[in-house]
Design an enzyme around this catalytic site. Structure first.
Site, PDB file in Angstrom:
ATOM      1  N   CYS A  32       0.826  -1.275  -0.048  1.00  0.00           N
ATOM      2  CA  CYS A  32      -0.032  -0.073   0.150  1.00  0.00           C
ATOM      3  C   CYS A  32       0.876   1.103   0.137  1.00  0.00           C
ATOM      4  O   CYS A  32       1.919   1.203  -0.630  1.00  0.00           O
ATOM      5  CB  CYS A  32      -1.069  -0.217   1.222  1.00  0.00           C
ATOM      6  SG  CYS A  32      -0.067  -0.092   2.851  1.00  0.00           S
ATOM      7  N   HIS A 551      23.307  -6.652  23.969  1.00  0.00           N
ATOM      8  CA  HIS A 551      23.068  -7.701  22.756  1.00  0.00           C
ATOM      9  C   HIS A 551      24.534  -7.783  21.905  1.00  0.00           C
ATOM     10  O   HIS A 551      24.952  -6.655  21.640  1.00  0.00           O
ATOM     11  CB  HIS A 551      22.187  -6.863  21.733  1.00  0.00           C
ATOM     12  CG  HIS A 551      21.505  -7.618  20.710  1.00  0.00           C
ATOM     13  ND1 HIS A 551      22.249  -7.850  19.594  1.00  0.00           N
ATOM     14  CD2 HIS A 551      20.362  -8.173  20.673  1.00  0.00           C
ATOM     15  CE1 HIS A 551      21.595  -8.564  18.655  1.00  0.00           C
ATOM     16  NE2 HIS A 551      20.319  -8.768  19.036  1.00  0.00           N
TER      17      HIS A 551
END
Length: 629
Positions: A32, A551
């Site tokens: 879209c 992380h």
């Protein structure tokens, strides 16, 4: 080496496809205005976190049976790159999911390819309306007539555009589909049958004049097929089944020319006899129902729609309203629904601008500024929603409240858009010709003022400030340093915004820093409880409620634990400096991944700022971040 735009989009497409489980896991792909909309064979194979960490991806939304990847204004380029890599396009084609999910998938796959054309002609018509208001004589010139033709033809001959995209969606012959759509609009534009006075008239005019319009003796109820949406889509759907049936029974030697011959000879009359009248009745009923609501209590209808509009955008279900808006334009030449949507869009822009002014987080400012401009001018609110207001929660609610009030005011004035436009500041003139334009402007202003004022006065829980300037450091130094986090690994410190990963670099997950590791032992930066333990990532909640993420590497989740030897388990208590894991850095680099280790404060608790203090080469247990206030 300089990365070209094409290679950038190709890289985004490649990483996204990898994250959704590979192209073999993609049943279909459409897009879209801002999103790639995947229908996946097995949704469990998709790695949402990996997709969201891709540079160029704003966020991921799973709704309506779709895996929606929000890209922004460059979604078209990324989509084309994904298609070039062999992804199946054109909607699900499988009929799976709920009725709402299938409806949204159908509408997006059919309308999206020419959405910006409709928006462009709507904007051109809005400009012409302004020009005629300024100079009424201009409306009588041939220049105006030519420009008006340019602005009106795409809406009047919309069945032609719909036929092209619907054929792709239903896997029908596009040229036959265009021929069918052309026959529909032909009935209202070309004189082909003698009228009561002997002169040739269109089929539609002949029927309206009381002529005996039949097909093989069967009465035909002629409706207008100019701007027809539902009849065209259903005709092409019927065509696709006729083609497959004919293709199975015809010998190959005549199939190429007999198939379209039989299809046209069957589909066009059936559409005139049954599909057109029935579907037109349904479309008119939907549009009339909306008109009825606006007639009974326009302020209530406009307020409710405007208040919920950004929620609809959030879940991608706003596309279900497109056929109704187009049907309104076809029936009356204007859409009350569209007019009510300017206030919520502009309110979202105002709330985002309020965040831009109020936040102390430098990375959030970088996102909020452009997002506010995009929402205000172009009406594209996804970057503002996902990048700013929804992250902070309250500003999103404030924008919805402002939008509801502004939409109610605008709708009370009876305004309506005279073209298909994406609501924004530059397209608001599309509502100039119908109703009280002053109330439309007042509604937009009220929506913006309410959203902006609530954001600035009531406020929101800000993301921790990332202090990187001399002025900011001085401000932080003047406040009390409450806690210090330690570096988790030995190596070279780099600022968080230099991490080659958009999610970390943007500060979306929080403030912190990164270390390019020189050795593989990773330690706890703070004392607390391990909330999560993965081979490559550790979440810790400190004794004071601060939540921290360590992380290790980028996209190292793909290693599935290879090269990592965790020394702790989830729920275990650790002290600052305790070993979390041993990492074989060579395994990470040999696999093609970046071993950079990120330390982020995902929830600062009651602290007001997170200040990076470590620079250059560091050893483990070195002071890394200070929590202020």
């Amino acid at each position: 080496m300089t990365t070209t735009s094409t290679s950038k989009y190709a890289l985004i497409a490649e990483e996204v496809l990898k994250g959704v489980g590979g192209k073999e896991n993609v049943r279909s792909l459409a897009h879209c205005a801002t999103r790639l909309r995947f229908v996946l064979v097995d949704p469990a194979k998709a790695d949402k976190a990996a997709v969201e960490s891709t540079r160029g991806v704003i966020t991921v939304v799973e709704a309506g049976g779709q895996f929606q990847v929000v890209i922004g204004n460059t979604v078209g380029q990324v989509y084309e790159e994904a298609v070039s890599q062999g992804v199946e396009t054109g909607g699900t084609g499988a009929g799976g999911g709920s009725l709402l999910a299938r409806t949204i998938d159908l509408v997006t796959s059919i309308f999206t390819p020419f959405l910006w054309v409709l928006a462009a002609v709507g904007l051109l018509k809005a400009f012409l309306t302004v020009a005629v208001k300024i100079s009424p004589d201009f409306g009588t010139t041939s220049t105006y007539a030519i420009w008006f033709a340019a602005s009106d033809a795409a809406i009047q001959f919309l069945p032609i555009l719909l036929a092209i995209t619907a054929a792709k969606r239903f896997k029908a012959n596009q040229f036959t589909s265009v021929a069918i759509a052309a026959a529909l609009v032909y009935s209202a534009t070309i004189a082909v049958i003698p009228g009561p006075d002997g002169t040739s008239v269109t089929l539609q005019a002949f029927d309206q004049a009381g002529g005996d319009l039949t097909f093989l003796g069967i009465p035909v109820v002629m409706v207008s097929y100019l701007s027809a949406v539902i009849p065209t889509i259903l005709a092409v759907y019927f065509q696709s089944h006729v083609e497959r049936l004919v293709g199975r029974v015809l010998p190959e030697v005549v199939r190429n020319f007999v198939t379209p011959l039989v299809t046209l000879a069957v589909v066009v009359p059936v559409t005139f006899l049954a599909i057109g009248p029935a579907s037109t009745w349904v479309g008119d009923g939907l549009a009339s129902g909306v008109d009825w609501l606006w007639g009974v209590a326009p302020w209530a209808a406009g307020g409710v729609l405007a208040g919920l509009w950004q929620v609809f955008v959030l879940f991608g279900v706003h596309w279900a309203f497109v056929p109704i808006i187009v049907q309104q334009l076809a029936n009356t030449g204007h859409s009350e629904m569209t007019a009510a949507l300017f206030a919520p869009v502009l309110a979202q822009a105002a709330a985002t601008f309020g965040v831009f002014l109020k936040t102390r987080n430098r990375d959030l400012k970088v996102v909020a500024g452009p997002a506010a401009v995009s929402a205000f001018l172009a009406g594209i609110t996804e970057p503002a929603i996902y990048g700013v207001t929804l992250r902070l929660k309250r500003p999103f609610v404030f924008a919805c409240v402002g939008g509801a009030i502004g939409g109610a005011v605008a709708a009370a004035g009876g305004t309506a858009a005279t073209g298909f436009v994406v609501p924004g500041a530059i397209t608001v003139t599309a509502t100039l010709g119908v109703g009280n334009f002053a109330l439309q402007l007042i509604g937009c202003a009220v929506g913006m003022i309410v959203a902006f004022t609530l954001t600035m006065v009531v406020g929101f829980k800000d993301l921790p400030a990332t202090v990187g300037t001399a002025e900011g450091s001085a401000d932080a130094a003047a406040e009390e340093v409450v806690a210090t986090l330690q570096t988790p690994v030995a190596g070279k410190v780099v600022p968080l915004d230099e991490v080659p990963d958009q999610v970390f670099a943007s500060g979306a997950m929080g403030s912190g820093l990164a270390v390019i590791p020189s050795e593989g032992k990773v330690y706890a930066p703070v004392s607390g409880t391990l909330l999560s333990v993965m081979p490559h990532a550790f979440g810790i909640r400190s004794d004071t409620g601060v939540e921290v993420l360590v992380h290790i590497g980028l996209n190292t989740v793909e290693l599935k634990g290879r090269g990592f030897t965790p020394a702790v388990t989830q729920g275990q208590r650790v002290h600052a400096g305790d070993l979390l894991t041993d990492v074989d850095l060579q395994v990470i680099t040999d696999a093609g991944y970046n071993p950079i280790t990120v330390l982020i404060v995902t929830d600062p608790g009651s602290h007001t700022a997170v200040v990076p203090t470590a620079t250059g080469d560091v050893q483990p247990r070195h002071a890394a971040l200070e929590l202020i206030g």
